[in-house]
Design a protein around this motif. Sequence first.
Motif, PDB file in Angstrom:
ATOM      1  N   PHE A   1       0.830  -1.207   0.000  1.00  0.00           N
ATOM      2  CA  PHE A   1       0.000   0.000   0.000  1.00  0.00           C
ATOM      3  C   PHE A   1       0.863   1.256   0.000  1.00  0.00           C
ATOM      4  O   PHE A   1       0.467   2.302  -0.519  1.00  0.00           O
ATOM      5  CB  PHE A   1      -0.924  -0.011   1.225  1.00  0.00           C
ATOM      6  CG  PHE A   1      -1.639   1.292   1.476  1.00  0.00           C
ATOM      7  CD1 PHE A   1      -2.750   1.644   0.729  1.00  0.00           C
ATOM      8  CD2 PHE A   1      -1.199   2.169   2.463  1.00  0.00           C
ATOM      9  CE1 PHE A   1      -3.411   2.850   0.955  1.00  0.00           C
ATOM     10  CE2 PHE A   1      -1.844   3.368   2.698  1.00  0.00           C
ATOM     11  CZ  PHE A   1      -2.962   3.709   1.946  1.00  0.00           C
ATOM     12  N   LEU A   2       2.059   1.163   0.567  1.00  0.00           N
ATOM     13  CA  LEU A   2       2.936   2.319   0.714  1.00  0.00           C
ATOM     14  C   LEU A   2       3.881   2.523  -0.463  1.00  0.00           C
ATOM     15  O   LEU A   2       4.698   3.446  -0.445  1.00  0.00           O
ATOM     16  CB  LEU A   2       3.755   2.172   2.002  1.00  0.00           C
ATOM     17  CG  LEU A   2       2.938   2.163   3.299  1.00  0.00           C
ATOM     18  CD1 LEU A   2       3.809   1.719   4.472  1.00  0.00           C
ATOM     19  CD2 LEU A   2       2.340   3.533   3.579  1.00  0.00           C
ATOM     20  N   PHE A   3       3.781   1.677  -1.476  1.00  0.00           N
ATOM     21  CA  PHE A   3       4.708   1.730  -2.608  1.00  0.00           C
ATOM     22  C   PHE A   3       4.754   3.128  -3.227  1.00  0.00           C
ATOM     23  O   PHE A   3       5.822   3.709  -3.435  1.00  0.00           O
ATOM     24  CB  PHE A   3       4.306   0.699  -3.662  1.00  0.00           C
ATOM     25  CG  PHE A   3       5.250   0.598  -4.825  1.00  0.00           C
ATOM     26  CD1 PHE A   3       6.306  -0.297  -4.807  1.00  0.00           C
ATOM     27  CD2 PHE A   3       5.089   1.412  -5.942  1.00  0.00           C
ATOM     28  CE1 PHE A   3       7.184  -0.384  -5.878  1.00  0.00           C
ATOM     29  CE2 PHE A   3       5.960   1.334  -7.016  1.00  0.00           C
ATOM     30  CZ  PHE A   3       7.002   0.426  -6.986  1.00  0.00           C
ATOM     31  N   SER A   4       3.590   3.694  -3.509  1.00  0.00           N
ATOM     32  CA  SER A   4       3.539   5.009  -4.146  1.00  0.00           C
ATOM     33  C   SER A   4       4.061   6.103  -3.219  1.00  0.00           C
ATOM     34  O   SER A   4       4.845   6.969  -3.631  1.00  0.00           O
ATOM     35  CB  SER A   4       2.104   5.331  -4.569  1.00  0.00           C
ATOM     36  OG  SER A   4       2.027   6.622  -5.141  1.00  0.00           O
ATOM     37  N   ALA A   5       3.648   6.061  -1.956  1.00  0.00           N
ATOM     38  CA  ALA A   5       4.086   7.086  -1.005  1.00  0.00           C
ATOM     39  C   ALA A   5       5.595   7.054  -0.820  1.00  0.00           C
ATOM     40  O   ALA A   5       6.253   8.104  -0.766  1.00  0.00           O
ATOM     41  CB  ALA A   5       3.376   6.882   0.333  1.00  0.00           C
ATOM     42  N   PHE A   6       6.164   5.847  -0.721  1.00  0.00           N
ATOM     43  CA  PHE A   6       7.617   5.723  -0.573  1.00  0.00           C
ATOM     44  C   PHE A   6       8.344   6.138  -1.848  1.00  0.00           C
ATOM     45  O   PHE A   6       9.464   6.648  -1.788  1.00  0.00           O
ATOM     46  CB  PHE A   6       7.989   4.284  -0.212  1.00  0.00           C
ATOM     47  CG  PHE A   6       7.692   3.897   1.213  1.00  0.00           C
ATOM     48  CD1 PHE A   6       7.578   4.851   2.209  1.00  0.00           C
ATOM     49  CD2 PHE A   6       7.546   2.568   1.558  1.00  0.00           C
ATOM     50  CE1 PHE A   6       7.317   4.497   3.525  1.00  0.00           C
ATOM     51  CE2 PHE A   6       7.289   2.189   2.872  1.00  0.00           C
ATOM     52  CZ  PHE A   6       7.169   3.161   3.853  1.00  0.00           C
ATOM     53  N   SER A   7       7.726   5.902  -2.996  1.00  0.00           N
ATOM     54  CA  SER A   7       8.346   6.299  -4.260  1.00  0.00           C
ATOM     55  C   SER A   7       8.440   7.813  -4.363  1.00  0.00           C
ATOM     56  O   SER A   7       9.400   8.364  -4.913  1.00  0.00           O
ATOM     57  CB  SER A   7       7.543   5.747  -5.437  1.00  0.00           C
ATOM     58  OG  SER A   7       7.559   4.327  -5.443  1.00  0.00           O
ATOM     59  N   ARG A   8       7.452   8.498  -3.819  1.00  0.00           N
ATOM     60  CA  ARG A   8       7.403   9.959  -3.904  1.00  0.00           C
ATOM     61  C   ARG A   8       8.135  10.640  -2.759  1.00  0.00           C
ATOM     62  O   ARG A   8       8.512  11.814  -2.861  1.00  0.00           O
ATOM     63  CB  ARG A   8       5.949  10.425  -3.932  1.00  0.00           C
ATOM     64  CG  ARG A   8       5.184   9.928  -5.146  1.00  0.00           C
ATOM     65  CD  ARG A   8       3.725  10.333  -5.086  1.00  0.00           C
ATOM     66  NE  ARG A   8       3.551  11.773  -5.160  1.00  0.00           N
ATOM     67  CZ  ARG A   8       2.391  12.387  -4.929  1.00  0.00           C
ATOM     68  NH1 ARG A   8       1.328  11.682  -4.590  1.00  0.00           N
ATOM     69  NH2 ARG A   8       2.304  13.690  -5.022  1.00  0.00           N
TER      70      ARG A   8
END
Length: 417
Positions: free
Chosen positions: A72-79
């Motif tokens: 779930f955190l993939f996008s947040a961590f990518s940004r």
Amino acid sequence: MGHSNRVIVAGGGAAGMMAAIAAARAGADVVLLEPNEKVGRKLYITGKGRCNLTNNCGRDELLAAIPRNGRFLFSAFSRFSPQDAMDFFEGLGVPLKTERGKRVFPVSDRAADIVDALFFELRRQGVDLRRDRLTGLTAQDGRLAEMVTEQGGRLSQFGAVVLATGGASYPRTGSTGEGYALARGVGHTVTPLRGSLVPLESDDPCCAQLQGLSLRNVELRVRDDRGRTAFREQGELLFTHFGLSGPLVLSASAHLDFGRRIYTAHIDLKPALDEQTLDARLVREFKERANQDFSNVAGGLVPRSLIPVIGARSGVPGEAKAHSLRREQRRALLETLKDFTVPLTGPRPVEEAVVTSGGVAVGEVDPKTMESKKAAGLFFAGEVLDVDGYTGGFNLQIAWATGHAAGLAAAERAGRR
């Protein structure tokens, strides 16, 4: 929601302050609600007062350290990666350093420096800090319609709300779990709450007998009732009146589900020595000190407070002369040193946990924006979400990344109203 550019952030912890800063930098008019006299109270006690603010690792390693809903955190961590977090704080004038396990701390070893940096950035960005508490939310036709605060009453003049009220751990810092009730009030599911990174209880009397004993450089292996190893790592642990604590135990707790399994802690007191090497050492010690009591000889092997327990478990009386010990007694001693077992009965209460496991179901939240799928205009950040990580700076990285994502998206949402 009448005021088109106002973002209300509920909670002045790590995630809330990051969300407020991100929203303000994006041009929003931001109000940060925090019932405590000061922001960042929980941050002051993180990392034993040093603030382990992130982990200097890559994205794959970061995701692997999130046992619940890491994808779930993939996008947040990518940004907003650990490197972004480090750049952010160094940009605020806080020099950082990386220590063992890639843990990142301020060079000063002062958590207060992190809190101060965030506070002064809030001020620079014009965030309106109010000593107030969000007590109610109302949704209508799938959109956030109204909010209620202790001091301001019912409010409808806002463009977006970021719920960053924390979990249920360390309630004295303001994390009382109130955010879960607010989320439920607008239709969200809250998964069962339990402590993570929490001390563990045991009914073995040896724990109270050894209360206060800290063991360093030991290996902790936790096995379940199926014989499977749930956790294995070397480090430090502490015996307490209720069971076990210390860094190793807190880390282990994140891997355990006491609702489904029964666990036993296996402590290797001499992990640097294999059985053959340790046996050779015992033979040498007993030969060289043949006429001494076992309790004196054992003082070279383990801390003195541990000797009576080791002796009792091995069947070796403390007054027995070293030369009188039989081979089977030496074998029992070796096995005890390599596998000191402590049955575990469960975790301590969630209030004593470093973080809360469980929270707002992530399937009901947009992973890119942290916006509610139940009530448009409502965003989530930090521990209120059903995500948590291991020790090592991972939980604060979750707070920074989700706060950053929520703040930016909330500013954009407010600007569209």
